[in-house]
Design a protein around this motif. Structure first.
Motif, short mmCIF file in Angstrom:
data_model
loop_
_atom_site.label_atom_id
_atom_site.label_comp_id
_atom_site.label_asym_id
_atom_site.label_seq_id
_atom_site.Cartn_x
_atom_site.Cartn_y
_atom_site.Cartn_z
N LEU A 161 12.05 21.45 -14.10
CA LEU A 161 10.62 21.59 -14.36
C LEU A 161 10.07 20.21 -14.69
O LEU A 161 10.50 19.60 -15.67
N LEU A 162 9.16 19.73 -13.89
CA LEU A 162 8.62 18.38 -14.11
C LEU A 162 7.18 18.47 -14.58
O LEU A 162 6.33 19.05 -13.91
N ASP A 163 6.93 17.90 -15.77
CA ASP A 163 5.59 17.97 -16.33
C ASP A 163 4.86 16.66 -16.00
O ASP A 163 5.12 15.64 -16.62
N GLU A 164 3.97 16.72 -15.03
CA GLU A 164 3.19 15.57 -14.57
C GLU A 164 4.04 14.32 -14.31
O GLU A 164 3.90 13.31 -15.01
N PRO A 165 4.90 14.38 -13.31
CA PRO A 165 5.78 13.24 -13.04
C PRO A 165 5.03 11.97 -12.62
O PRO A 165 5.56 10.88 -12.79
N THR A 166 3.83 12.09 -12.11
CA THR A 166 3.16 10.87 -11.63
C THR A 166 2.10 10.35 -12.60
O THR A 166 1.48 9.32 -12.34
N ALA A 167 1.92 11.03 -13.75
CA ALA A 167 0.89 10.57 -14.69
C ALA A 167 1.24 9.19 -15.21
O ALA A 167 2.37 8.96 -15.66
N GLY A 168 0.30 8.29 -15.16
CA GLY A 168 0.51 6.95 -15.69
C GLY A 168 1.30 6.03 -14.80
O GLY A 168 1.69 4.95 -15.22
N ILE A 169 1.59 6.47 -13.58
CA ILE A 169 2.34 5.60 -12.67
C ILE A 169 1.37 4.95 -11.69
O ILE A 169 0.44 5.58 -11.19
N ASN A 170 1.62 3.70 -11.46
CA ASN A 170 0.82 2.91 -10.55
C ASN A 170 0.80 3.53 -9.15
O ASN A 170 1.83 3.98 -8.64
N PRO A 171 -0.39 3.65 -8.53
CA PRO A 171 -0.55 4.43 -7.28
C PRO A 171 0.43 4.05 -6.16
O PRO A 171 0.87 4.94 -5.43
N THR A 172 0.79 2.77 -6.07
CA THR A 172 1.71 2.42 -4.99
C THR A 172 3.11 2.98 -5.23
O THR A 172 3.86 3.22 -4.30
N LEU A 173 3.45 3.17 -6.52
CA LEU A 173 4.77 3.72 -6.83
C LEU A 173 4.81 5.22 -6.62
O LEU A 173 5.87 5.81 -6.48
N ILE A 174 3.62 5.86 -6.64
CA ILE A 174 3.58 7.32 -6.53
C ILE A 174 4.22 7.79 -5.23
O ILE A 174 5.01 8.74 -5.22
N ASN A 175 3.92 7.07 -4.14
CA ASN A 175 4.50 7.48 -2.86
C ASN A 175 6.02 7.45 -2.89
O ASN A 175 6.68 8.35 -2.38
N GLY A 176 6.54 6.41 -3.53
CA GLY A 176 8.00 6.31 -3.66
C GLY A 176 8.55 7.47 -4.45
O GLY A 176 9.60 8.02 -4.13
N LEU A 177 7.81 7.86 -5.49
CA LEU A 177 8.27 8.95 -6.33
C LEU A 177 8.24 10.28 -5.57
O LEU A 177 9.18 11.07 -5.64
N ILE A 178 7.16 10.51 -4.83
CA ILE A 178 7.07 11.74 -4.04
C ILE A 178 8.27 11.83 -3.10
O ILE A 178 8.94 12.87 -3.01
N ASP A 179 8.55 10.70 -2.46
CA ASP A 179 9.68 10.66 -1.55
C ASP A 179 10.98 11.03 -2.25
O ASP A 179 11.80 11.80 -1.75
N ARG A 180 11.16 10.51 -3.48
CA ARG A 180 12.40 10.78 -4.21
C ARG A 180 12.48 12.22 -4.67
O ARG A 180 13.55 12.83 -4.68
N LEU A 181 11.33 12.78 -5.08
CA LEU A 181 11.33 14.19 -5.47
C LEU A 181 11.74 15.05 -4.29
O LEU A 181 12.55 15.96 -4.41
N LYS A 182 11.19 14.72 -3.12
CA LYS A 182 11.52 15.50 -1.91
C LYS A 182 13.00 15.38 -1.58
O LYS A 182 13.65 16.36 -1.22
N ARG A 183 13.52 14.16 -1.71
CA ARG A 183 14.94 13.96 -1.39
C ARG A 183 15.84 14.67 -2.39
O ARG A 183 16.89 15.20 -2.02
N ALA A 184 15.44 14.68 -3.68
CA ALA A 184 16.23 15.39 -4.68
C ALA A 184 16.31 16.86 -4.31
O ALA A 184 17.35 17.51 -4.44
#
Lengths: 348, 247
Positions: free
Chosen positions: B168-191
């Motif tokens: 359960l992820l509570d706002e994983p992208t809050a406070g993250i710099n917009p360019t890093l968000i794409n990387g994070l989305i990608d990693r969530l999908k891969r996980a």
């Protein structure tokens, strides 16, 4: 610490431990007490430094070990109630075998007794956190002293004279010195091993964020009680030795000295740097030396001097000596720091 | 697909505030489910109820068919249902590798394994996952010295280290710099894809949710407003009203 620094430290400590009493024969009891203080500070640090639970009641286990050992040792030759009621009036005579069987059994029983007591107490006090835990455990120690003082079987407030060592005074000093030194060494190496296992990581995690640890599935309650009971075991062992070394035990000054040793062990760990393996050891050395020097040179002002040191430590120097060294010389300890960042931003 | 988490008519109030009212939803195994809703709509309360942070007033919560609403946080975590926090929580005086090593699954741990040494395979996996989230080069730094975004990544990595069945992820992208968000989305999908972790994500950022989730629930004022595929939710008039404040 890096390998070479560590070997050097052990070498110095070994020399102090073995050559100290040889060259400074008159100070043998002082050095024995120094090892006891090292043990107190390092075992306090298991919960206080590594786990973030500041106990003010660890002295309870010191006294518990002392009394358990007294009962075990006396019951080898006498009826305990009769012995304590007579208060030295009955002629006591332990044979050499009786004495040594008694003292070794007594020390082990002291450790185990304190260990068991700590598990029961732990179930009660570990529901508390932060300052409430500190005050709760302080209450336990104060209550323990008062409680034992009312039990006539244990000699009440007038205490118990311990069995007399069968041998001359010098031999006796060496015997107790070796016991103190060996038990402290064993506790040190045990903790050194312990902090390198998963257990060490888990109690560090509890220190940093207990709710997070719980949310990650770590059984925090078990870890907390086990950590405390390890401290209790060693405190029980050394308490049993100390009782025999002094030769006479009573509840308030010898067995449960909450306001002196109970606080000293915290002060020593803070002075040396809590949460490190070596901080409490160094703290105990510095503290003991300062304490004994002020007692000799500033008699009448010794408590003021000691209090001043504690205040300076708490107000200006919270990380302690080793904590401060880790900040200025991280490479001595094999730590990695990001030099590219300036320290003001690192809190973000 | 099985329902991994089933929430049935759960209500929770704090004093006079009805934080959750009669909420029912299910999280299906193997996919990414999203949850959206305006501030104060009760998303985090629902998360807290699921992981056992506080007792619920009514209803039932099941995980793999087993009732968990009476279990404690630690017990639920050991079943394999894990959460990350909105206010990132890591062990901030320990270095990243230590943070990872202590995050291993506690499911099959017994008393003696409390004292087990720090084995090589655990370290290997820790470094592998740190590499996966892009923190490998920072692995020996004290985690409290990392930036906020890096701490979020570390918390995510710690959760993966635990091998949860659901995260359960509570706002994983809050406070993250917009360019890093794409990387994070990608990693969530891969996980989700490669490690088989079912994800249930609270997210404010609409673009992220629409990109990530294959099923989205929308909460407003403590009630379930709508649920469905992201394309439908996006067009749902009630959802639009809730976000733009038509209530």
């Amino acid at each position: 610490m890096t390998r070479s620094n560590e070997i050097l430290t052990y070498l110095v400590l070994g020399l102090v431990g073995i050559l100290g009493p040889v060259f400074f024969e008159n100070y043998i009891q002082q050095i024995a007490v120094l090892w006891i203080m090292v043990l107190m500070a390092t075992t306090w640090d298991i919960t206080g430094g590594q786990m973030g639970y500041n106990s003010l009641g660890n002295i309870t286990f010191f006294g518990a070990g002392m009394y358990v050992s007294a009962v075990v040792q006396i019951s080898i030759g006498y009826d305990v109630a009769e012995y304590t009621a007579a208060f030295g009036a009955i002629k006591v005579d332990f044979t050499e075998t009786q004495y040594f069987t008694g003292i070794y059994l007594g020390i082990i029983a002291g450790g185990i007794g304190a260990f068991l007591i700590s598990i029961l107490l732990g179930m009660a006090v570990f529901g508390l956190r932060g300052p409430y835990f500190a005050i709760g455990t302080l209450g336990v120690a104060v209550a323990a002293g008062q409680l034992v003082g009312t039990i006539q079987y244990l000699g009440g407030g007038s205490g118990i004279s311990m069995p007399v060592y069968p041998g001359d005074a010098d031999e006796r000093n060496v015997f107790f010195y070796i016991l103190c030194f060996v038990i402290t060494l064993v506790s040190h190496f045990f903790l050194r091993w312990l902090y390198g296992t998963q257990f060490g990581l888990a109690i560090n995690a509890i220190r940093d964020d207990e709710d997070k640890a719980e949310a990650m599935g770590i059984k925090t309650a078990t870890y907390k009680i086990v950590a405390w009971s390890i401290a209790a075991f060693f405190m029980g062992l050394i308490g049993a030795v100390f009782g025999n070394m002094i030769g006479f035990i009573e509840p308030l000054e010898v067995a449960f000295p909450t306001a002196t040793f109970g606080i000293f062990m915290v002060a020593m760990a803070l002075l040396g740097g809590k949460g490190t393996l070596w901080g409490p050891v160094l703290g105990a050395f510095v503290f003991h030396i300062i304490k004994e020097t002020t007692w000799t040179l500033l008699l009448g002002w010794q408590w003021v001097a000691l209090g001043t040191i504690i205040i300076i430590n708490i107000v200006f120097f919270q990380q302690g000596i080793v904590g401060w060294l880790q900040e200025i010389k991280p490479e001595w300890f094999g730590l990695t720091v990001d030099r590219s960042k300036n320290p003001e931003n690192s809190k973000a | 697909m099985n329902d991994l988490i089933e929430v049935q008519s759960v209500s929770k109030s704090f004093g006079g505030v009805q934080a959750n009212q009669d909420i029912s939803l299910s999280v299906k195994e193997g996919i990414i489910t999203g949850m959206i809703g305006p501030n104060g709509s009760g998303k985090t309360t629902l998360f807290n109820s699921i992981v056992g942070h506080h007792p619920i007033d009514q209803g039932s919560i099941r995980f793999e068919g087993e009732e968990i609403s009476k279990l404690r946080v630690g017990e639920i975590a050991r079943l394999g249902l894990l959460r990350t926090f909105q206010q990132t929580r890591i062990y901030n005086k320990m270095n990243c590798v230590d943070n990872m090593e202590i995050s291993v699954s506690q499911r099959e741990r017994n008393f003696s394994s409390m004292f087990s040494g720090r084995k090589g395979e655990i370290l290997d996996r820790a470094e592998e996952i740190l590499d996966f989230v892009g923190l490998y080069s920072k692995r020996h730094l004290i985690s409290g010295d990392l930036s906020f975004g890096q701490q979020k990544l570390l918390e995510f990595a710690m959760a993966l280290m635990n091998k949860p069945k659901v995260l359960l992820l509570d706002e994983p992208t809050a406070g993250i710099n917009p360019t890093l968000i794409n990387g994070l989305i990608d990693r969530l999908k891969r996980a989700n894809d490669e490690m088989g972790v079912t994800l249930f994500v609270i997210e404010h950022n609409m673009r992220v949710v629409m990109n990530l989730a294959s099923h989205v629930f929308c909460l407003a004022h403590g009630k379930m407003l709508a649920g469905g595929p992201p394309s439908e939710i996006q067009k749902d008039q009630r959802v639009i009203d809730a976000y733009l404040g038509a209530h």
